[in-house]
Structures are given as structure tokens and as C-alpha cells.
Design an enzyme around this catalytic site. Sequence first.
Site, short mmCIF file in Angstrom:
data_model
loop_
_atom_site.label_atom_id
_atom_site.label_comp_id
_atom_site.label_asym_id
_atom_site.label_seq_id
_atom_site.Cartn_x
_atom_site.Cartn_y
_atom_site.Cartn_z
N CYS A 1 13.07 18.70 9.08
CA CYS A 1 12.87 17.28 9.40
C CYS A 1 14.11 16.67 10.02
O CYS A 1 14.03 15.92 11.00
CB CYS A 1 12.49 16.52 8.13
N ILE B 1 0.86 -1.20 0.00
CA ILE B 1 0.00 0.00 0.00
C ILE B 1 0.88 1.24 0.00
O ILE B 1 1.66 1.46 0.93
CB ILE B 1 -0.93 0.03 1.22
N GLY B 2 0.75 2.07 -1.03
CA GLY B 2 1.59 3.25 -1.13
C GLY B 2 2.98 2.87 -1.59
O GLY B 2 3.97 3.09 -0.89
#
Length: 418
Positions: free
Chosen positions: A376, A191-192
Site C-alpha cells: 500500500c 457510517i463506518g
Amino acid sequence: MLLLPRLLKRFVRQGRLTVITPDDKRHVFGPGPGAILFAGQNKTAPAVTVRFSDDKIEREIFLNPELALAEGYMDGRVNFEDGSTIHDLLSLFWLQRKEMRKHPLQKAIRNIRLRIRRFRMHNPLGVAGKKVKHHYDIPTDFYRLWLDETMTYSCAYWHSPEVGLEAAQKAKLRHIAAKLKIEPGMTVLDIGSGWGELAIYLAKACGAKVTGLNVSPDQMAAAQKRAEAAGVGGSVTFINKDYRELTGSFDRVVSVGMMEHVGVAHYLEYFEKIRDLLTPDGIALVHCIGRVGPPGFTGPFFDKYIFPGGYAPAMSEVFAAVEQTGLWSSDCEFWRRHYHWTLAAWRQRFLAKREEVVGMMGERFARMWEFYLSACEISFDIGGDMVFQLLLGPHKSAVPVIRDYITENEKALEAQGF
């Protein structure tokens, strides 16, 4: 300056911040650069010199520090002198951000953001895909400039900072495959799926039949080409769908760096879908950025420019959803330093290609990404962010009761050249 000095005098207790206003006056805050102990780490509070090009930026930063500073830098209204950089300023901010949070106005702004966070993270079908495309439909050639050869855009798995980015990314793929105990012929849902490196690895190293799910058409098309070039085009299929639209049954489900886009109001829906897609003896692995502290909100710069609708959850929010699904949490691993080292490598590689980035995307975009990567990197170094990997299954015996099997599987894969 009238407003900002009141905030900065309380804020800059370590290091030094010099602000040059449009009239060329210098305003100095803080005792000077020096070593400090922060969160158990020896750090240096830097000396930073910043120049404001107009008078309005002072008021904007006072009212909304993170967003106004980012936009001021992106627009060239905030610049640096004396060898200072945006990374230095953000380091100075993070080392003493608690002081800024004590200011009454900043407290009020945080309370408002906490109250509206569910609205900002509302990601129903149709809307979610548009928000993800905001970040991932940037030309693949841009990412190719500074990512490693695997084109893996998620946290690497570092045995030490010296191993290098590409080796750490390959170790992450190996670690995931080892945890999932994938056998030849098993069906795997990714997923993704990004640019497809994990799907390609699971097909080549484990003999799996992999379905990659991606809502970014450009990224999906590039992933399919990479799978074909790797010789596993017949074993890997990429589908352009939202995870909620998929039906079927899979032996393994893996989701790396995707849960951040789900939105806190959709966590139960997300984990229920994973449960429904698993076979009765299946295993799922969720790899996601998390926060050490209690529930919070996404900062305004990231929400507006980087990951609209995105959010890194508190573990209390994750398990509150999982416990309602009937799934067993077989294992939870916390990666404390890994994303700091990954982001440090990305930022250095990005800066080395900065001129090419400007030529491809423009100066404003390059400055936006400098701010993003710096913020980040610092947050994962001295802030409250980390990465977790959660193993889930319909029953308690989905994986061995002792974690030694992970290391054993890793060694076996490495011995085979994977």
C-alpha cells in the site's frame, strides 16, 4: 528455473534481482541498482536478493505473481538475503510493473479478473458485514500496538511529512468538521465509525449528537468505551447495523474509509441511502480511496486476505452513481501524497512492534501485514492510488460557494484547542 526467467528478463529493466534456487544457484536479472526518474519522482531501483525454498514456488509466481509471492513470503517459502526486504522487492516490482503487464499470460489473467470483478464485489446485506469483520474483528490490542493515540485507521491529512502521524490525524478530523459546518445540537451520522475518534471529535469540538454505524461488534464495543472515557458517552451512540438497514434523518452524514467496502454494483444504492438519510438542507462527506485510472479490480492478495469484496473506485464510477441520485456535488478534493505518508508512518511503527505482533498473532500474520503495508505504501507513492473527499447535498447552496470557509472553520477549531 524454467518458466520464471522468461518473465524476469523482460520485467527487470532497472535495478537488480538475484534469485537463489533450492540448489543454491544464483540467477541474476537486471543491470544493477541505480537512480531513475519515475512518474516525475527521483527513485532508486534497488538490488534485491530473494531465496526460494522449493521448486514449486517458481511456477506459482509465474502463474499468479502477486498472490503467490505474498503467500510464499507468508509461509516462509520466500525469504530475503543480503539485507533485502519484502519492501525492497515490491519497490522493484512497482517501478517496472508495466513490463510485467505486457506478458501475454499476465494480460489474459487481468482480463479474466476484470470480467469477474462484479461477482467478487457482490456485497448484499449479511455478506457485506461478514467481509468487513474479516479485517476489523482482529483484536483491538493489535491495532493499538502501531496506530497513534487517536486509533484512527484511515488516511491522515498532512500539511507536510514532518508534522507527525498524530498531528496529521487530528488535522484530518478538524478538516472534516470544518467542511461539514457542524453547529451545536446538529445530528450527525458516521457510517463506518471505526474506533469512534471522529464521532468523539464532532461531539466534543462541535457539540453534535453523533450516531456511529459499524458492522464490527468488537470495534463498536471498543468505540463506545472510548466515547465514555472521553466524556461524550451521552452525545455519541454506536449501532451495530449495515448502513442499508438504518432509517431516520440527519443534518450531516459522514463516511470515512467505508465506501471501499460497498462494491461497485452497490454504489447507486449507497449514494441513494445517503441522500435519503439527509435533511433537506443537509451535507454529506464521503472520504474514500480512489484510483487515477479507469475502472479496474482488487488485487488477488488484497481480495483474499485483507479486504474481501473491497475495491477502490475510479472517479468515473463514483460520479456515474452520484449523478443518478439528484445530489449536488459541492466539492471534490484529491489527496495525492497524504496516504503515502500515513502508510509510511504505520509501517515503521508496525516494524518497531513486530516482535509483539508475532507474540500476539503469529509469524505468518506478521508477514502478511508487512506485505500489506509495504504494498500500500508503495502504491500510494508511485502507483495510481489516491484519496478523495466528496461533499454532497440535496441542493446547490448546501455549502458556501467559495472554499475559504473551510480554512476559516479550521482556524477557529484549532484556536479552541481542537
